[in-house]
Design an enzyme around this catalytic site. Structure first.
Site, PDB file in Angstrom:
ATOM      1  N   GLU A 181     -10.199   1.700   3.949  1.00  0.00           N
ATOM      2  CA  GLU A 181      -9.902   2.870   3.100  1.00  0.00           C
ATOM      3  C   GLU A 181     -11.202   3.408   2.473  1.00  0.00           C
ATOM      4  OE1 GLU A 181      -6.579   2.280   0.218  1.00  0.00           O
ATOM      5  OE2 GLU A 181      -8.018   2.746  -1.358  1.00  0.00           O
ATOM      6  N   SER A 209       0.827  -1.213   0.000  1.00  0.00           N
ATOM      7  CA  SER A 209       0.000   0.000   0.000  1.00  0.00           C
ATOM      8  C   SER A 209       0.855   1.253   0.000  1.00  0.00           C
ATOM      9  CB  SER A 209      -0.903   0.018   1.237  1.00  0.00           C
ATOM     10  OG  SER A 209      -1.655   1.217   1.248  1.00  0.00           O
ATOM     11  N   LYS A 239      -4.463  -6.923   3.265  1.00  0.00           N
ATOM     12  CA  LYS A 239      -4.482  -5.782   2.339  1.00  0.00           C
ATOM     13  C   LYS A 239      -5.904  -5.511   1.842  1.00  0.00           C
ATOM     14  CE  LYS A 239      -2.892  -2.501  -0.375  1.00  0.00           C
ATOM     15  NZ  LYS A 239      -3.866  -2.224  -1.392  1.00  0.00           N
ATOM     16  N   HIS A 295      -7.640  -3.756   4.558  1.00  0.00           N
ATOM     17  CA  HIS A 295      -7.091  -2.388   4.563  1.00  0.00           C
ATOM     18  C   HIS A 295      -7.868  -1.534   3.554  1.00  0.00           C
ATOM     19  CE1 HIS A 295      -4.616   0.615   2.464  1.00  0.00           C
ATOM     20  NE2 HIS A 295      -3.952   0.803   3.583  1.00  0.00           N
ATOM     21  N   ASN A 296      -8.078  -2.079   2.386  1.00  0.00           N
ATOM     22  CA  ASN A 296      -8.796  -1.316   1.357  1.00  0.00           C
ATOM     23  C   ASN A 296     -10.257  -1.102   1.721  1.00  0.00           C
ATOM     24  OD1 ASN A 296      -6.327  -1.567   0.064  1.00  0.00           O
ATOM     25  ND2 ASN A 296      -7.248  -1.756  -1.949  1.00  0.00           N
TER      26      ASN A 296
END
Ligand code: 6PG
Length: 470
Positions: A189, A128, A182, A185-186
């Site tokens: 986000e 990222s 990940k 995480h997105n």
């Protein structure tokens, strides 16, 4: 000279990572499917650096010291499989292949199995930080074969963003652990971006504020408990003027948000797990609705709403909007981390959530000062069910839930949609409610489908013939 690491895929992320790795003292070999791009890189940004440009996969593989360490930076999906198909047969036992794209975790599991059958090591690596991060210090979330991670640990620790608690890279567990982290995480986000967009909408349409005025608010907030990269760039975006027209550029951008799929996958995975991630889901749906531009334009003349002007004191509203945004952002992390906790239990990742928070502290898109208390809460209680149960988040809820209620109430009264904030509030309200109306849902299920129910006053499973005369 043999290269210590190879990078496949010379789009911007691949180029920047190659330059970052070389800059930290590791000679790099590079390869791209189309030779033209490699040539351009070799004659441009890579000139004079210890970067070996190769034009066939055989040449690329030959240029690498053994065991080979190869990082693939191509578009997620079929291009990764196509690349692996060509690459795998050229490798030897013990070589390491890493996929640094946003691959779906199920694809990573499958590819890892294929690599294993050939005696190869494999890592799914979430990276990222965008183009800048790739060049100057990304956040790196790896999963797969632990021996593989040990082969690249030093490289990752050198190229990753330096965080307050060490380099922002980590090995999170076997299989697809890295890509799963990940993906979530997105998801977080998406939820933070949607929350910020809702605050912007309330200030713009509700209070009639100019981009510069709103930039000032985001600048203030960025210095507070929730400060972080997404708040920082929002301020900068709001201040940016289009060189051609002199207008704030943001106001000239078409209001349809695109997506490449990781937020959707995060939500799908939450549904598969049976873990609640409503704020992340609402952020995905908000992007989907935004893409219905023509339909929205047509409906705007048919379905009436209310005057969006809030008619409240600006200072008071902005003060309380902070609380609403703060709790919604905490809800995004809380839901994402809960999903990771549940995914780890189901998929055997053995995730240490405090370590995930540490790796998110710098380099990545959701980096924020909030990750300091988040990490501390998770170190104190590694199996914490929900962030809101720990300090300082419990106190934040006490202090600000009135603001979240007030702000979303006013938004409802004026027809300005705030799905991320609404869902954050409903989520915590449901989570803290001992008796929900699900008893009625059970009764309905039993009524029409004999699905049975349990009672609070007796052990056992029950079915009632609801239409029988009592
Ligand atoms: C990152 C980002 C990145 C992602 C883009 C676009 O961590 O650097 O998450 O990986 O691809 O932000 O994502 P969407 O196109 O889905 O918005």
């Amino acid at each position: 000279m043999r290269a210590q690491i190879g990078v496949i895929g010379m789009a911007v992320m691949g180029q920047n990572l190659a330059l970052n790795i070389e800059g930290k003292g590791f000679p790099v070999a590079v390869y791209n499917r189309t030779a033209e791009r490699t040539r351009e890189f070799a004659e441009g940004r890579a000139k004079g650096r210890r970067i070996i440009s190769t034009y066939t996969l055989e040449e690329f593989v030959d240029a690498l010291a053994r065991p080979r360490r190869i990082l693939i930076m191509v578009k997620a999906g079929a291009p990764v499989d196509a690349m692996l198909e060509g690459l795998f047969p050229l490798l030897e036992r013990g070589d390491l292949v890493m996929d640094g794209g946003n691959s779906h975790y199920a694809d990573t599991e499958r590819r890892l199995g294929e690599a294993e059958e050939r005696g190869l090591l494999y890592l799914g690596v979430g990276i990222s930080g965008g183009e800048y991060g790739a060049l100057c210090g990304p956040s790196i979330m790896a999963g797969g074969h632990r021996e593989g991670y040990e082969l690249v640990r030093e490289v990752f620790e050198r190229i990753a963003a330096p965080g307050p608690e060490g380099p922002c890279c980590g090995y999170f567990g076997p299989g697809s652990a890295g890509h799963y982290v990940k993906m979530v995480h997105n998801g977080i986000e998406y939820a933070i971006m949607e929350t910020i967009a809702e605050a912007y909408d309330l200030m713009k349409r509700g209070l009639g504020m100019s981009p510069d005025e709103m930039a000032g608010v985001f600048s203030d907030w960025n210095k507070r408990e929730l400060g972080g990269y997404l708040f920082e760039i929002t301020e900068r975006i709001l201040r940016y003027r289009d060189p051609g027209t002199g207008e704030p550029l943001v106001e000239l951008i078409l209001d349809t948000a695109k997506q490449k799929g990781t937020g959707k996958w995060s939500t799908q995975a939450a549904l598969d797990l049976g873990t609640p991630a409503p704020t992340i889901a609402m952020a995905v749906f908000a992007r989907i609705i935004s893409a219905f531009k023509d339909e929205r334009a047509a409906a705007s003349g048919v379905l009436s709403g209310l005057d969006p002007a809030l008619g409240v004191d600006r200072g008071e509203f902005i003060g309380r909007l902070f609380g609403a945004v703060y709790l919604s952002v905490i809800a995004a992390y809380a839901q994402g981390l809960r999903q990771l906790r549940d995914a780890s239990a189901e998929r055997g990742y053995g995730l240490e959530l405090a370590e995930v928070a540490r790796v998110w502290m710098a380099g990545c898109i959701i980096r924020s000062v909030l990750l300091v208390p988040i990490r501390k809460a998770l170190l104190d209680e590694p199996d914490l069910p929900l962030l809101f149960l720990a300090e300082p988040f419990r106190s934040a809820w006490e202090e600000y839930h009135g603001d979240l209620r007030w702000v979303t109430c006013i938004a409802r009264e004026h027809g300005i949609p705030t799905p991320a904030m609404d869902s954050a509030l409903a989520f915590v309200d449901a989570y803290r409610t001992e008796r929900l109306p699900a008893n009625l849902i059970q009764a309905q299920r039993d009524f029409f489908g004999a699905h049975t129910y349990q009672r609070i006053d007796r052990e056992g499973t029950f079915h009632t013939d609801w239409e029988a005369v009592a």
